[in-house]
Design an enzyme around this catalytic site. Structure first.
Site, PDB file in Angstrom:
ATOM      1  N   ASN A  71      -5.567   8.790   5.206  1.00 53.15           N
ATOM      2  CA  ASN A  71      -5.617   8.265   6.978  1.00 53.15           C
ATOM      3  C   ASN A  71      -5.089   8.794   7.691  1.00 53.15           C
ATOM      4  O   ASN A  71      -6.714   8.070   8.748  1.00 53.15           O
ATOM      5  CB  ASN A  71      -4.566   7.452   6.338  1.00 53.15           C
ATOM      6  CG  ASN A  71      -3.858   6.236   4.751  1.00 53.15           C
ATOM      7  OD1 ASN A  71      -3.433   6.515   4.248  1.00 53.15           O
ATOM      8  ND2 ASN A  71      -5.563   5.875   4.261  1.00 53.15           N
TER       9      ASN A  71
ATOM     10  N   ARG B  12      -0.988  10.039  -3.418  1.00 54.13           N
ATOM     11  CA  ARG B  12      -0.185   8.911  -2.802  1.00 54.13           C
ATOM     12  C   ARG B  12       0.908   7.653  -2.866  1.00 54.13           C
ATOM     13  O   ARG B  12       2.101   7.747  -2.266  1.00 54.13           O
ATOM     14  CB  ARG B  12      -1.442   8.879  -1.672  1.00 54.13           C
ATOM     15  CG  ARG B  12      -1.831   7.681  -2.799  1.00 54.13           C
ATOM     16  CD  ARG B  12      -3.611   7.797  -0.884  1.00 54.13           C
ATOM     17  NE  ARG B  12      -4.321   6.965  -1.814  1.00 54.13           N
ATOM     18  CZ  ARG B  12      -5.750   7.452  -1.852  1.00 54.13           C
ATOM     19  NH1 ARG B  12      -5.635   8.546  -2.875  1.00 54.13           N
ATOM     20  NH2 ARG B  12      -5.963   6.791  -2.629  1.00 54.13           N
TER      21      ARG B  12
ATOM     22  N   GLU C 179      -7.674   3.532  -7.195  1.00 57.05           N
ATOM     23  CA  GLU C 179      -8.994   3.059  -5.242  1.00 57.05           C
ATOM     24  C   GLU C 179      -9.732   2.564  -5.655  1.00 57.05           C
ATOM     25  O   GLU C 179     -10.458   3.869  -7.300  1.00 57.05           O
ATOM     26  CB  GLU C 179      -8.361   2.976  -3.839  1.00 57.05           C
ATOM     27  CG  GLU C 179      -9.112   3.526  -2.986  1.00 57.05           C
ATOM     28  CD  GLU C 179      -9.339   1.585  -2.424  1.00 57.05           C
ATOM     29  OE1 GLU C 179      -8.944   1.021  -3.362  1.00 57.05           O
ATOM     30  OE2 GLU C 179      -8.289   1.480  -1.500  1.00 57.05           O
TER      31      GLU C 179
ATOM     32  N   ARG D  37       1.157  -1.422   0.186  1.00 60.46           N
ATOM     33  CA  ARG D  37      -0.038   0.412  -0.130  1.00 60.46           C
ATOM     34  C   ARG D  37       0.635   1.187   0.270  1.00 60.46           C
ATOM     35  O   ARG D  37       2.462   1.202   0.823  1.00 60.46           O
ATOM     36  CB  ARG D  37      -0.759   0.010   1.506  1.00 60.46           C
ATOM     37  CG  ARG D  37      -2.149  -0.929   1.425  1.00 60.46           C
ATOM     38  CD  ARG D  37      -2.480  -0.638   2.725  1.00 60.46           C
ATOM     39  NE  ARG D  37      -3.632  -0.223   2.844  1.00 60.46           N
ATOM     40  CZ  ARG D  37      -4.043  -0.209   3.683  1.00 60.46           C
ATOM     41  NH1 ARG D  37      -4.394  -0.691   4.536  1.00 60.46           N
ATOM     42  NH2 ARG D  37      -5.111   1.483   3.917  1.00 60.46           N
ATOM     43  N   HIS D  38       0.602   2.057  -0.046  1.00 58.69           N
ATOM     44  CA  HIS D  38       0.823   3.736  -0.344  1.00 58.69           C
ATOM     45  C   HIS D  38       1.692   4.003   1.034  1.00 58.69           C
ATOM     46  O   HIS D  38       0.811   3.549   1.928  1.00 58.69           O
ATOM     47  CB  HIS D  38       0.125   4.686  -0.627  1.00 58.69           C
ATOM     48  CG  HIS D  38      -0.963   4.690  -0.124  1.00 58.69           C
ATOM     49  ND1 HIS D  38      -1.793   5.306   1.119  1.00 58.69           N
ATOM     50  CD2 HIS D  38      -2.900   4.550  -0.508  1.00 58.69           C
ATOM     51  CE1 HIS D  38      -2.897   5.550   1.138  1.00 58.69           C
ATOM     52  NE2 HIS D  38      -3.622   4.753   0.424  1.00 58.69           N
TER      53      HIS D  38
ATOM     54  N   HIS E  42      -3.307  -0.113  -3.489  1.00 59.80           N
ATOM     55  CA  HIS E  42      -4.371   0.568  -2.349  1.00 59.80           C
ATOM     56  C   HIS E  42      -5.518  -0.629  -2.376  1.00 59.80           C
ATOM     57  O   HIS E  42      -4.728  -1.786  -1.969  1.00 59.80           O
ATOM     58  CB  HIS E  42      -5.777   1.351  -2.867  1.00 59.80           C
ATOM     59  CG  HIS E  42      -4.590   2.546  -3.842  1.00 59.80           C
ATOM     60  ND1 HIS E  42      -4.858   4.175  -2.984  1.00 59.80           N
ATOM     61  CD2 HIS E  42      -4.419   2.521  -4.646  1.00 59.80           C
ATOM     62  CE1 HIS E  42      -4.442   4.853  -4.120  1.00 59.80           C
ATOM     63  NE2 HIS E  42      -4.297   4.696  -5.133  1.00 59.80           N
TER      64      HIS E  42
END
Length: 450
Positions: free
Chosen positions: A189, A248, A287, A182-183, A353
């Site tokens: 977040n 991201r 995403e 994931r980023h 994502h």
């Protein structure tokens, strides 16, 4: 769904059966093998009778025309398309490679000495060759693959058969590995918001630095052993990098070195100058789009759209956000990504994502799709997947711990915390290691996501 006759045989008669079990002149053993085949055919038939579009795969050798005719006769009542698939390897080096890389992973050869395995399997293969009939027009629609280089397609008509042909032509038996990440932690977040196109927090940038080191030292390197001296040395190996088009993921991958390495030769003989981790941003890796809920927290969604929130809680797989997407929608746009992973020989690092990686992970690990939306894909972790003929091996590398994220030095208040915990976190930031870090209300390793 795959119906592996070998599994039915092992369930009925046990593992570690000798090569003599596959002697076609032995009526007792032939009867037992036919029983296993018929059990698999019965389950396949029941599966195909269920509602919906279905593809059933009978995975067995089927080397004789008599066996293939029996299969066609059994499936005739279904009135479905039947497509035979024959793989031919007539080069000894490829045959031995396949035995070592594929058969070593089978349950029946578990813990068997390699030399004994080779001897036993070659004897089993000779038994099959005694009754072998190559697939031809008498077998109906079929695909014939020769040394993974030549493909002969006969009378494969219709939407699904053509999809199968396209899929099969992207497969290979070479070892491969790919990495899901994931980023790094994004501003959204931290705030508990979903979607958007936010940049990284300081903790996210720290993860990007560590991911760059991991990519260079692990993904982009292999160990080569000198056969004469036994000395091992690390050498660069060609590797690929894919990201989504969102900010991201691009920021997370930005520090990965893109070095030129020596001339690389494709398996078709073409030579190219390879650029290591030359990034490819793919929109189908973006995403899952939350539509009108994009940029909201789950609490805000529950308050603003209570009916939508309840529907999503009831069926996370098929629920589609208003003007947005569902997991099932994303599955369709990931089809080309899966095909590219299947055909690619080099290691791939995919910076994406949670929703995307859940689906990719579930596919390669063989999970039912209704479990995919609940797979754990935490932040700051690289998941290494190594598919093989009988499953997929997994390793996880934690590059940045929760405790380190709590001490990321950010200046903005942690707005996703209740007032009491927010104050405790600010105390930690001021006093450093002398105060034990508190726990996020929103887990920084698993922030709200799709």
């Amino acid at each position: 769904k795959i119906f592996n006759v070998g599994k039915y045989r092992r369930d009925l008669y046990g593992e570690n059966l000798p090569a003599e079990f596959f002697d076609h002149s032995n009526e007792e053993f032939m009867g037992k093998r036919e029983q296993a085949c018929n059990a698999a055919l019965l389950d396949l038939t029941d599966f195909m009778k269920q509602d919906g579009v279905r593809v059933g795969i009978l995975d067995s050798t089927n080397s004789s025309r008599t066996r293939r005719a029996h299969i066609r006769k059994t499936l005739k009542s279904l009135k479905c398309k039947v497509l035979m698939l024959e793989t031919i390897f007539n080069k000894e080096e490829l045959i031995e490679h396949n035995i070592r890389t594929i058969k070593l992973n089978t349950p029946e050869y578990k813990d068997v000495d390699t030399a004994a395995l080779l001897k036993d399997y070659k004897k089993r293969r000779d038994n099959y060759m005694d009754v072998y009939d190559t697939v031809d027009e008498r077998d109906g629609s079929h695909i014939k693959i020769i040394n993974n280089l030549t493909f002969i397609v006969h009378n494969a008509r219709g939407y699904l058969p053509q999809k199968v042909v396209h899929f099969v032509m992207n497969l290979h038996t070479l070892p491969r590995v790919f990495y899901l990440s994931r980023h790094g932690q994004s501003e959204y977040n931290l705030l508990g918001k979903i979607g958007g196109d936010a940049g990284l927090t300081e903790a996210g940038h720290e993860y990007a630095r560590r991911l760059a080191d991991f990519a260079h030292n692990v993904i982009g390197m292999e160990v080569e052993k000198d056969e004469e001296t036994g000395e091992e040395k690390r050498i660069p190996r060609p590797a690929r990098l894919w990201t989504s088009t969102l900010r991201r993921t691009k920021e997370t991958a930005a520090l990965i070195k893109k070095e030129r390495i020596s001339t690389f030769k494709w398996d078709n003989g073409d030579q190219v100058e390879w650029i290591q981790f030359q990034g490819r941003a793919r929109r189908n890796l973006d995403e899952l789009y939350a539509g009108v809920c994009d940029g909201l927290t789950y609490k805000e969604i529950e308050e603003k759209y209570p009916d939508e929130f309840a529907r999503r809680q009831g069926d996370k797989l098929t629920y589609r956000y208003p003007r947005g997407e569902s997991y099932m929608d994303v599955t369709l746009r990931l089809e080309n990504v899966v095909l590219d992973i299947e055909r690619t020989r080099e290691p791939i690092l995919i910076v994406g994502h949670q929703g995307i990686h859940r689906l990719l992970y579930a596919y390669f690990m063989g999970l039912p799709r209704d479990q995919a939306p609940y797979v754990s894909i935490p932040l700051n972790t690289v998941i290494e997947l190594t598919p093989h003929a009988y499953g997929c091996e997994e390793k996880r590398y934690l590059l940045l711990s929760k405790e380190e994220m709590m001490k990321d030095g950010q200046d903005e208040p942690v707005t996703s915390m209740p007032t009491k915990q927010r104050q405790a976190a600010e105390d930690v930031r001021r006093e450093g290691d002398s105060v034990k870090p508190q726990t996020y209300t929103i887990d920084p390793m698993n922030p709200p996501s799709f």
